[in-house]
Design a protein around this motif. Structure first.
Motif, PDB file in Angstrom:
ATOM      1  N   LYS A 146       0.825  -1.209   0.000  1.00  0.00           N
ATOM      2  CA  LYS A 146       0.000   0.000   0.000  1.00  0.00           C
ATOM      3  C   LYS A 146       0.857   1.256   0.000  1.00  0.00           C
ATOM      4  O   LYS A 146       0.551   2.237  -0.695  1.00  0.00           O
ATOM      5  N   PHE A 147       1.931   1.242   0.758  1.00  0.00           N
ATOM      6  CA  PHE A 147       2.811   2.405   0.817  1.00  0.00           C
ATOM      7  C   PHE A 147       3.469   2.652  -0.539  1.00  0.00           C
ATOM      8  O   PHE A 147       3.577   3.792  -1.000  1.00  0.00           O
ATOM      9  N   SER A 148       3.871   1.597  -1.190  1.00  0.00           N
ATOM     10  CA  SER A 148       4.494   1.720  -2.502  1.00  0.00           C
ATOM     11  C   SER A 148       3.523   2.311  -3.507  1.00  0.00           C
ATOM     12  O   SER A 148       3.904   3.171  -4.323  1.00  0.00           O
ATOM     13  N   ILE A 149       2.268   1.895  -3.468  1.00  0.00           N
ATOM     14  CA  ILE A 149       1.252   2.428  -4.384  1.00  0.00           C
ATOM     15  C   ILE A 149       1.112   3.932  -4.205  1.00  0.00           C
ATOM     16  O   ILE A 149       1.077   4.698  -5.180  1.00  0.00           O
ATOM     17  N   THR A 150       1.045   4.381  -2.954  1.00  0.00           N
ATOM     18  CA  THR A 150       0.885   5.804  -2.668  1.00  0.00           C
ATOM     19  C   THR A 150       2.047   6.620  -3.224  1.00  0.00           C
ATOM     20  O   THR A 150       1.853   7.646  -3.883  1.00  0.00           O
ATOM     21  N   VAL A 151       3.256   6.157  -2.989  1.00  0.00           N
ATOM     22  CA  VAL A 151       4.439   6.888  -3.445  1.00  0.00           C
ATOM     23  C   VAL A 151       4.498   6.939  -4.971  1.00  0.00           C
ATOM     24  O   VAL A 151       4.768   7.996  -5.562  1.00  0.00           O
ATOM     25  N   ILE A 152       4.227   5.829  -5.624  1.00  0.00           N
ATOM     26  CA  ILE A 152       4.312   5.778  -7.086  1.00  0.00           C
ATOM     27  C   ILE A 152       3.277   6.685  -7.737  1.00  0.00           C
ATOM     28  O   ILE A 152       3.582   7.437  -8.667  1.00  0.00           O
ATOM     29  N   VAL A 153       2.040   6.651  -7.253  1.00  0.00           N
ATOM     30  CA  VAL A 153       0.982   7.478  -7.845  1.00  0.00           C
ATOM     31  C   VAL A 153       1.302   8.959  -7.694  1.00  0.00           C
ATOM     32  O   VAL A 153       1.174   9.742  -8.649  1.00  0.00           O
ATOM     33  N   LEU A 154       1.730   9.383  -6.504  1.00  0.00           N
ATOM     34  CA  LEU A 154       2.055  10.800  -6.288  1.00  0.00           C
ATOM     35  C   LEU A 154       3.234  11.238  -7.141  1.00  0.00           C
ATOM     36  O   LEU A 154       3.229  12.333  -7.721  1.00  0.00           O
ATOM     37  N   MET A 155       4.231  10.388  -7.257  1.00  0.00           N
ATOM     38  CA  MET A 155       5.405  10.725  -8.055  1.00  0.00           C
ATOM     39  C   MET A 155       5.043  10.909  -9.529  1.00  0.00           C
ATOM     40  O   MET A 155       5.454  11.875 -10.184  1.00  0.00           O
ATOM     41  N   SER A 156       4.252   9.997 -10.059  1.00  0.00           N
ATOM     42  CA  SER A 156       3.845  10.081 -11.456  1.00  0.00           C
ATOM     43  C   SER A 156       2.932  11.288 -11.697  1.00  0.00           C
ATOM     44  O   SER A 156       3.030  11.955 -12.735  1.00  0.00           O
ATOM     45  N   LEU A 157       2.062  11.589 -10.742  1.00  0.00           N
ATOM     46  CA  LEU A 157       1.157  12.730 -10.875  1.00  0.00           C
ATOM     47  C   LEU A 157       1.922  14.048 -10.934  1.00  0.00           C
ATOM     48  O   LEU A 157       1.588  14.944 -11.731  1.00  0.00           O
ATOM     49  N   ILE A 158       2.950  14.201 -10.132  1.00  0.00           N
ATOM     50  CA  ILE A 158       3.754  15.428 -10.134  1.00  0.00           C
ATOM     51  C   ILE A 158       4.411  15.634 -11.496  1.00  0.00           C
ATOM     52  O   ILE A 158       4.402  16.738 -12.064  1.00  0.00           O
ATOM     53  N   ILE A 159       4.972  14.562 -12.039  1.00  0.00           N
ATOM     54  CA  ILE A 159       5.583  14.650 -13.375  1.00  0.00           C
ATOM     55  C   ILE A 159       4.526  14.997 -14.412  1.00  0.00           C
ATOM     56  O   ILE A 159       4.759  15.805 -15.327  1.00  0.00           O
ATOM     57  N   GLY A 160       3.337  14.414 -14.289  1.00  0.00           N
ATOM     58  CA  GLY A 160       2.254  14.702 -15.218  1.00  0.00           C
ATOM     59  C   GLY A 160       1.824  16.155 -15.193  1.00  0.00           C
ATOM     60  O   GLY A 160       1.521  16.747 -16.237  1.00  0.00           O
ATOM     61  N   LEU A 161       1.796  16.760 -14.020  1.00  0.00           N
ATOM     62  CA  LEU A 161       1.429  18.176 -13.904  1.00  0.00           C
ATOM     63  C   LEU A 161       2.436  19.077 -14.614  1.00  0.00           C
ATOM     64  O   LEU A 161       2.051  20.047 -15.279  1.00  0.00           O
ATOM     65  N   VAL A 162       3.713  18.754 -14.474  1.00  0.00           N
ATOM     66  CA  VAL A 162       4.751  19.545 -15.153  1.00  0.00           C
ATOM     67  C   VAL A 162       4.592  19.445 -16.670  1.00  0.00           C
ATOM     68  O   VAL A 162       4.632  20.462 -17.386  1.00  0.00           O
ATOM     69  N   LEU A 163       4.385  18.242 -17.176  1.00  0.00           N
ATOM     70  CA  LEU A 163       4.235  18.059 -18.619  1.00  0.00           C
ATOM     71  C   LEU A 163       2.924  18.639 -19.131  1.00  0.00           C
ATOM     72  O   LEU A 163       2.851  19.104 -20.274  1.00  0.00           O
ATOM     73  N   PHE A 164       1.902  18.655 -18.297  1.00  0.00           N
ATOM     74  CA  PHE A 164       0.624  19.283 -18.650  1.00  0.00           C
ATOM     75  C   PHE A 164       0.820  20.752 -19.013  1.00  0.00           C
ATOM     76  O   PHE A 164       0.350  21.227 -20.047  1.00  0.00           O
ATOM     77  N   VAL A 165       1.533  21.459 -18.174  1.00  0.00           N
ATOM     78  CA  VAL A 165       1.802  22.890 -18.422  1.00  0.00           C
ATOM     79  C   VAL A 165       2.680  23.061 -19.662  1.00  0.00           C
ATOM     80  O   VAL A 165       2.434  23.938 -20.506  1.00  0.00           O
ATOM     81  N   PHE A 166       3.691  22.208 -19.808  1.00  0.00           N
ATOM     82  CA  PHE A 166       4.629  22.319 -20.928  1.00  0.00           C
ATOM     83  C   PHE A 166       3.920  22.172 -22.277  1.00  0.00           C
ATOM     84  O   PHE A 166       4.075  23.010 -23.173  1.00  0.00           O
ATOM     85  N   PHE A 167       3.117  21.124 -22.431  1.00  0.00           N
ATOM     86  CA  PHE A 167       2.459  20.884 -23.718  1.00  0.00           C
ATOM     87  C   PHE A 167       1.307  21.854 -23.959  1.00  0.00           C
ATOM     88  O   PHE A 167       0.950  22.126 -25.112  1.00  0.00           O
ATOM     89  N   LEU A 168       0.726  22.399 -22.884  1.00  0.00           N
ATOM     90  CA  LEU A 168      -0.323  23.401 -23.047  1.00  0.00           C
ATOM     91  C   LEU A 168       0.255  24.678 -23.660  1.00  0.00           C
ATOM     92  O   LEU A 168      -0.393  25.346 -24.469  1.00  0.00           O
ATOM     93  N   LEU A 169       1.489  24.997 -23.295  1.00  0.00           N
ATOM     94  CA  LEU A 169       2.156  26.189 -23.828  1.00  0.00           C
ATOM     95  C   LEU A 169       2.755  25.954 -25.213  1.00  0.00           C
ATOM     96  O   LEU A 169       2.823  26.871 -26.027  1.00  0.00           O
ATOM     97  N   LEU A 170       3.194  24.740 -25.473  1.00  0.00           N
ATOM     98  CA  LEU A 170       3.890  24.450 -26.731  1.00  0.00           C
ATOM     99  C   LEU A 170       2.953  24.476 -27.933  1.00  0.00           C
ATOM    100  O   LEU A 170       3.340  24.897 -29.026  1.00  0.00           O
TER     101      LEU A 170
END
Length: 489
Positions: A331-355
């Motif tokens: 369960k702990f591993s699931i929490t860490v992986i989801v949050l980590m991937s979500l943070i990266i997704g937010l950064v790329l969301f902004v990048f491709f929205l501007l590009l």
């Protein structure tokens, strides 16, 4: 063996696991390192492998718009169809090997690998007619005749690529379960470099056109496969590969059933985008619609390589911890992986929205196609954001062996929600490609919410027991077959 597993289970249940003595900050850091041991090489490998497709598409796109449209149908449609089946079947190996490795049942992993080869090869034989009869199939689906003719030529070239998936996916799952996937990264990097050079030589310098591009693609897919295979059977996995075994020919039916449910789970997800691309092929100005939509799908797919790396990490970490007998660690591993991937997704969301549409010129010289891509950019950005979470939850499902449940979820969300809404918005509301994509996003969003609910409401202690029973069943079967008759008596 059963007593050892029970001992591990009891150790985790009574709270004496060493992880309990570590503070939260250190636990996050330890888990992050474990995740990136799998996710880092997996992401790099998927970028390299996906790069083969992008390189080929880039060179084919500069041959001509008809060739690009045909390539955009064959690779995202037919090859993705085969890819979905074989990747899905290989994910069953991911479950079996991951849980066996966590339970320290190492010899069974090699047997699982050989069983997977048999099941995937038989499946590939049944897929051959799709590639042989591509042209009449696409014409029957309403594609333009000149595009379908070129697509038929390309599809014959990619038959060797389909068979390459058997070795690629099975060896990757086998090595990932042991966190030995750095070798895959090295081979993938070598392959994509060779592919870039060969594509330029054969299509630009020596003007071999489609033939040159396809020859280069075949070599790019098979070079890392041969390297992985040699690594596995020639001493790279001493504990988990004990040579070819007659056991691989026995008990294939349970493996086939798990592979089938795994295949359905992955297939319906990968085919989702395929059907949407086919829908764009029946719109007005189909060539521009297909090109623009395929470019956006490829950009989204490129970002998806990051999420698929985390999918692999989620599968390995969850399956290893369930096999080891630790529900809390899973369960702990699931929490860490989801949050980590979500943070990266937010950064790329902004990048491709501007590009916006500027990235389209990597794939095409057409200003009309680039304009359509720019119009689709907000939807592309939201797609990238959702892709940062949904694949990771699918990885959790693979690690726990829920492929059958998630298959039903995928069918319901994608084919009963996403595609019908896409058809209504694209054709009835006359929103065109944008309407089709809106439907796709809605289906993905509903699926993501359902998977979050399932994951949160799961009894993970029960999942440990299920994993224990699965590992025990396979291991006892191997021991019984290997036992001399005198001992068995």
């Amino acid at each position: 063996m059963d007593g050892q597993i029970q001992e591990r289970l009891l150790r985790h249940v009574d709270g004496t696991d060493v992880d309990e003595e570590v503070n939260l900050k250190d636990k996050v850091w330890i888990e992050t390192k474990k995740i990136w041991v799998v996710a880092g090489p997996a992401i790099f490998t998927r970028f390299s492998t996906y790069g083969i497709n992008l390189i080929s598409q880039g060179f084919v796109g500069h041959i001509g718009p008809t060739e690009l449209a045909a390539y955009s149908l064959v690779f995202p449609v037919l090859l993705r169809f085969a890819n979905g089946i074989l990747l899905g079947m290989a994910s069953a190996l991911e479950t079996l090997c991951g849980q066996s490795y966590g339970a320290k049942e190492y010899p069974m992993m090699g047997v699982h690998l050989q069983r997977s080869w048999i099941v995937m090869f038989i499946s590939s034989i049944f897929l051959l007619p799709l590639f042989i009869f591509t042209t009449p199939l696409l014409k029957a689906l309403g594609q333009e005749e000149h595009i379908a003719e070129v697509a038929g030529i390309i599809s014959l070239w990619i038959i060797p690529v389909m068979f390459a998936f058997i070795v690629a996916y099975s060896c990757q799952m086998f090595l990932q379960a042991q966190s030995k996937n750095m070798i895959i990264s090295y081979l993938a990097a070598t392959s994509v470099s060779i592919h870039l050079l060969l594509s330029w030589l054969l299509t630009v310098k020596y003007k071999f056109g489609l033939t040159g591009a396809m020859v280069s693609a075949i070599m790019a897919y098979w070079i890392p496969d041969l390297g992985q295979l040699l690594f596995v059977i020639c001493g790279g996995c001493n504990e988990t590969w004990k040579g070819f075994s007659i056991l691989a020919l026995k008990d294939l039916w349970p493996v086939f059933k798990l592979s089938l449910s795994s295949g359905v789970m992955i297939c319906v997800e990968l085919w989702y985008n395929t059907i949407l691309i086919l829908l764009t092929g029946n719109m007005k100005n189909a060539e521009v619609s297909i090109d623009a939509f395929a470019i956006c799908i490829n950009i989204s797919g490129l970002e998806m390589m990051i999420s698929l790396g985390f999918l692999a990490a989620a599968s390995v970490r969850v399956s290893n911890e369930l096999g080891r007998g630790s529900s809390k660690a899973a369960k702990f591993s699931i929490t860490v992986i989801v949050l980590m991937s979500l943070i990266i997704g937010l950064v790329l969301f902004v990048f491709f929205l501007l590009l916006r549409g500027r990235i389209a010129y990597i794939f095409t010289n057409s200003h009309e196609v680039a304009s359509v891509v720019a119009d689709l950019s907000p939807l592309l950005a939201f797609s990238i954001l959702m892709n940062s979470v949904q694949p990771v939850l699918s990885g959790v499902a693979v690690g726990a062996g829920w492929q059958g449940i998630v298959a039903y979820v995928n069918v319901s969300c994608y084919y009963l929600v996403g595609i019908p809404v896409g058809v209504l918005l694209g054709y009835v509301a006359h929103l065109g490609v944008k309407g089709v994509w809106m439907g796709m996003l809605l289906g993905t969003f509903v699926q993501m919410i359902v998977l979050i609910i399932i994951t949160c409401r799961t009894d993970w202690d029960k999942q440990v027991t299920i994993a224990h029973n699965r590992v025990n069943k396979w291991s006892m079967g191997e021991a019984k077959e290997s036992m001399p008759k005198s001992e068995e008596a």
